[in-house]
Design an enzyme around this catalytic site. Structure first.
Site, short mmCIF file in Angstrom:
data_model
loop_
_atom_site.label_atom_id
_atom_site.label_comp_id
_atom_site.label_asym_id
_atom_site.label_seq_id
_atom_site.Cartn_x
_atom_site.Cartn_y
_atom_site.Cartn_z
N ASP A 23 0.90 -1.14 0.00
CA ASP A 23 0.00 0.00 0.00
C ASP A 23 0.94 1.20 0.00
O ASP A 23 1.72 1.39 0.93
CB ASP A 23 -0.88 -0.01 1.24
CG ASP A 23 -1.84 1.18 1.30
OD1 ASP A 23 -1.66 2.16 0.55
OD2 ASP A 23 -2.76 1.14 2.12
N LEU A 24 0.92 1.99 -1.05
CA LEU A 24 1.90 3.07 -1.21
C LEU A 24 1.77 4.15 -0.14
O LEU A 24 2.76 4.62 0.41
CB LEU A 24 1.76 3.69 -2.59
CG LEU A 24 2.05 2.75 -3.76
CD1 LEU A 24 1.77 3.45 -5.08
CD2 LEU A 24 3.46 2.24 -3.71
#
Length: 124
Positions: A13-14
């Site tokens: 998840d950036l």
């Protein structure tokens, strides 16, 4: 780096993991709520929504209106896309860690959790 034979790939998840997007998120929230609702919402209230899917967050200010929800959502995304590269910052050592994972032969991919349910996906 150790054995990775049982690991098939790494998915990140950036937002808040690989890149610091708090400034981007807050700026996009501020812009959307000011543009659509005509009012400023305190940063503490905006910050409390970070981590939820974006579509869920927008219902908190839509007063039950699908039209207002959709305008908030679309306005947020348009602003976010426009200023994204100016406001995100990588965390220290992100590039080095990703390089080690890639050197170990692991496929890497990233996504923006706030957009789950949408069609936007990023690939590293």
């Amino acid at each position: 780096m150790g054995k990775t034979s049982s690991i098939k790939g790494v998915l990140f998840d950036l937002d808040g993991t690989l890149v610091d997007t708090e400034a981007l998120i807050l700026a996009s929230f501020r812009y959307a709520t000011k543009t659509v609702l005509g009012r400023d919402i305190p940063d503490e209230e905006l910050r409390a929504k970070i981590g939820q899917p974006l579509t869920v967050q927008m219902w908190d200010w839509a007063d039950g209106s699908q039209e207002v929800h959709d305008r908030l959502f679309d306005t947020y995304l348009e602003h976010n896309d426009r200023v994204h590269s100016q406001l995100i910052r990588s965390f220290p050592d992100t590039a080095a860690v990703l390089g080690k994972l890639a050197a170990a032969g692991l496929p890497l991919a990233g996504f923006r959790g706030c957009l789950l349910g949408g069609s936007r996906r990023l690939r590293l």
